[in-house]
Design an enzyme around this catalytic site. Structure first.
Site, mmCIF file in Angstrom:
data_model
loop_
_atom_site.group_PDB
_atom_site.id
_atom_site.type_symbol
_atom_site.label_atom_id
_atom_site.label_comp_id
_atom_site.label_asym_id
_atom_site.label_seq_id
_atom_site.Cartn_x
_atom_site.Cartn_y
_atom_site.Cartn_z
ATOM 1 N N TYR A 146 84.392 13.564 76.907
ATOM 2 C CA TYR A 146 83.108 14.011 77.454
ATOM 3 C C TYR A 146 82.418 12.950 78.289
ATOM 4 O O TYR A 146 81.331 13.192 78.819
ATOM 5 C CB TYR A 146 82.162 14.420 76.325
ATOM 6 C CG TYR A 146 82.458 15.792 75.787
ATOM 7 C CD1 TYR A 146 83.678 16.058 75.204
ATOM 8 C CD2 TYR A 146 81.525 16.813 75.883
ATOM 9 C CE1 TYR A 146 83.976 17.307 74.725
ATOM 10 C CE2 TYR A 146 81.816 18.071 75.405
ATOM 11 C CZ TYR A 146 83.043 18.312 74.830
ATOM 12 O OH TYR A 146 83.335 19.550 74.363
ATOM 13 N N LYS A 213 92.194 13.277 65.130
ATOM 14 C CA LYS A 213 93.541 13.697 65.528
ATOM 15 C C LYS A 213 94.371 12.426 65.712
ATOM 16 O O LYS A 213 95.077 12.241 66.705
ATOM 17 C CB LYS A 213 93.403 14.525 66.829
ATOM 18 C CG LYS A 213 94.599 15.329 67.212
ATOM 19 C CD LYS A 213 94.903 16.491 66.295
ATOM 20 C CE LYS A 213 96.299 17.001 66.609
ATOM 21 N NZ LYS A 213 96.967 17.703 65.553
ATOM 22 N N ASP A 261 93.306 19.724 63.017
ATOM 23 C CA ASP A 261 93.853 21.088 62.880
ATOM 24 C C ASP A 261 93.823 21.540 61.427
ATOM 25 O O ASP A 261 93.461 22.680 61.115
ATOM 26 C CB ASP A 261 95.261 21.202 63.495
ATOM 27 C CG ASP A 261 96.132 19.981 63.293
ATOM 28 O OD1 ASP A 261 95.596 18.926 62.913
ATOM 29 O OD2 ASP A 261 97.351 20.064 63.492
ATOM 30 N N ASP A 285 82.677 19.505 68.967
ATOM 31 C CA ASP A 285 82.247 20.645 69.764
ATOM 32 C C ASP A 285 82.945 21.911 69.258
ATOM 33 O O ASP A 285 82.318 22.947 68.999
ATOM 34 C CB ASP A 285 82.604 20.384 71.233
ATOM 35 C CG ASP A 285 81.808 21.256 72.181
ATOM 36 O OD1 ASP A 285 80.981 22.052 71.706
ATOM 37 O OD2 ASP A 285 82.014 21.152 73.392
#
Ligand code: NAP
Length: 394
Positions: A146, A213, A261, A285
Site C-alpha cells: 500500500y 504470509k 490463508d 484489508d
C-alpha cells in the site's frame, strides 16, 4: 465556546466541548453522516458533554469547489484537532488519483487501522454462530504494497528497475512486467504490534495473533512475525506468553501466529479461539472485510485509524456508489465508528449508550435494506429513519 483537543506528554486532553472535524465523504457518505451525527451528539449531551462537529472539505465535493481533492487545510485541521471522523472517499481503479484515504493515513502517520468485529444480535449472518466472533483487527496502515511504490508495465521506470535487478542482483523478470515494491520495516511493524498488545492488556483480552504470509514472503511478512514476538517478549514479558510455552490455565495473554490463508479458515471454523489480531496492511484489508461479512456485512463494520496523538475514525466500507442518494445504505458502521470515537475521547459511557441504542433498534426490528433483504418478509427501513430510531433510544 467549543475548544480544541490537545495532546500533552502523549496523552489526549479532551475538553467537555471539543471541536471534531468531519469529512462527509463521497457517494453515500453525506447521507450516512446526516443519519449518524444526531445520535453521537445526543449521547454526548446525555453524558454531560457537547461535541461541535466542524465540516472540512475532501473528495469530489472539494475538487468541484476548488480543484483539490485533499486540501492542505483539511489535512491540517485533522492534524491539529487530534480526533476526527470521516466518510468514505472514492478512488478510481487502475489510474486517476491515488487513494485519498491512504494519503490521509500516510500524511498523519495513522499507522494502525483498528477494526473491532462483533455481532449485534438479530443481524442476519451467513454463518451459524456469528456471536462467536469477537475480534479486534490491528492492521498496519503505512507500509506493505500500500506504500504506493509501483510502475506500469513497460514504463521507463519499471524497465529501469528491471534492468537494475538483472545487472546488480541477478534477478531476471519477464519483459514488460509491471512492478510494485513491498516495504516493511521493523519500526513500523513493532509499533503496530505494540499498540495491539497495549490494547489487549488494557482490555484484558485473552490472546494476540500475528497474521502473516511469512512462509512465502520470508523477509517482509516473516520478519513481521519475528518482530511481533520480539515486542511481546521484550516489552510485555510479564503480561504475555508465547503459545508454544503456554500451559492450560495460564492467565497471561497468549501470543500466537497464524499464516494468513489458515487464519481465514480459522475465523470461520474456530472464531472463539481468536481475540486481538495484528497484521500487515494487505492481510488486514482482506481479513477485516471477511470478518465484517460474518457479522452482517460492511454496513455494520466500524473502524479507526490511529497514530500517536492523532486519530481519524471511519466506517470500513467505501462509497457504495450504487446506493448514493437513495436513502437505503446502512449508517450503522458510521454510527459505531462514532461510538468508538467517543470511547477514544475517554467517554466510554457515551460510546456504550450509542452501542446499546443501536442494538435495541435492531432488536426492535428496524433494519436497512442490506440486512432486511436477508430476512423473509422483513420491511427495510431507510437510512435517515434508522438513524432517527437510534436517536430515539438514546
Ligand atoms: P464499497 O463501497 O464498500 O461497497 C461494496 C459493497 O458493500 C456494496 O455494493 C454493498 O453491498 C456493501 N456496502 C458497503 N457499504 C454499505 C452500507 N453502508 N450499507 C449497505 N451496504 C453497504 O466498496 P467498493 O464498491 O469496492 O468501493 C467503492 C469506492 O469506495 C471505491 O472508489 C473505493 O476506492 C472506495 N473505498 C473507500 C474506502 C474508504 O474511504 N476508507 C474504503 C473502501 C473503498 P451490496 O452490493 O451487496 O448491497
Amino acid at each position: 465556546m467549543p475548544r480544541k483537543i490537545t495532546c500533552e506528554e502523549g496523552r489526549l486532553v479532551v475538553p467537555p466541548d471539543p471541536i471534531i472535524p468531519v469529512i462527509e465523504g463521497d457517494g453515500v457518505g453525506p447521507e450516512l453522516w446526516r443519519a449518524a451525527a444526531p445520535a453521537l451528539s445526543a449521547a454526548s449531551a446525555k453524558t454531560g458533554r457537547a461535541i461541535s462537529f466542524l465540516p472540512v472539505p475532501a473528495g469530489s465535493a472539494a475538487a468541484e469547489k476548488n480543484g483539490e481533492h485533499l486540501p492542505a487545510a483539511t489535512l491540517e485541521a485533522l492534524r491539529s484537532h487530534r480526533v476526527s471522523i470521516k466518510g468514505p472517499l472514492a478512488t478510481p481503479v487502475g489510474g486517476g488519483i491515488r487513494s485519498l484515504n491512504v494519503a490521509i493515513r500516510q500524511a498523519l502517520d495513522l499507522y494502525a487501522c483498528v477494526r473491532p468485529v462483533s455481532h449485534v444480535p438479530g443481524v442476519p449472518s451467513p454463518v451459524k454462530e456469528p456471536g462467536k466472533v469477537d475480534m479486534t483487527v490491528f492492521r498496519e496502515n503505512t507500509e506493505d504494497v500500500y506504500a504506493g511504490i509501483e510502475w506500469p508495465a513497460s514504463s521507463p521506470e519499471a524497465d529501469a528497475l528491471a534492468g537494475f535487478l538483472a545487472s546488480e542482483l541477478g534477478v531476471k523478470l519477464k519483459p514488460g512486467a509491471a512492478l510494485g515494491i513491498k516495504p516493511m520495516t521493523e519500526a513500523a511493524s513493532k509499533r503496530l504490534v505494540r499498540m495491539a498488545l497495549r490494547f489487549a492488556v488494557a482490555e484484558r483480552k485473552p490472546s494476540v495473533t500475528l497474521v502473516h504470509k511469512g512462509n512465502i514472503m520470508k523477509y517482509t511478512e516473516g520478519a513481521f512475525r519475528s518482530w511481533g514476538y520480539e515486542v511481546a517478549s521484550e516489552e510485555f514479558a510479564a503480561e504475555t506468553v508465547p503459545e508454544s510455552s503456554a500451559l492450560p490455565g495460564d492467565g497471561r495473554i497468549i501470543v500466537k501466529d497464524r499464516i494468513a490463508d489458515n487464519m481465514f479458515m480459522q475465523t470461520l471454523l474456530r472464531p472463539a479461539e481468536y481475540s486481538v489480531l495484528a497484521m500487515p496492511n494487505l492481510n488486514g484489508d482482506y481479513l477485516s472485510d471477511a470478518l465484517a461479512a460474518q457479522t452482517g456485512g460492511l454496513g455494520m463494520a466500524p473502524g479507526a485509524n490511529l497514530g500517536d496523538g492523532v486519530a481519524v475514525f471511519e466506517a470500513t466500507h467505501g462509497t457504495a456508489p450504487k446506493y448514493a442518494g437513495k436513502d437505503v445504505a446502512n449508517p450503522s458502521s458510521l454510527i459505531l465508528s462514532g461510538a468508538l470515537m467517543l470511547d477514544h475521547l475517554g467517554w466510554r459511557d457515551a460510546g456504550d449508550l450509542v452501542r446499546a441504542a443501536l442494538k435495541q433498534t435492531v432488536a426492535d426490528g428496524f433494519m436497512t435494506n442490506d440486512l432486511a433483504r436477508q430476512i423473509p418478509g422483513a420491511e427495510p427501513c431507510g437510512t435517515q429513519a434508522f438513524g432517527a430510531e437510534v436517536l430515539k433510544r438514546i
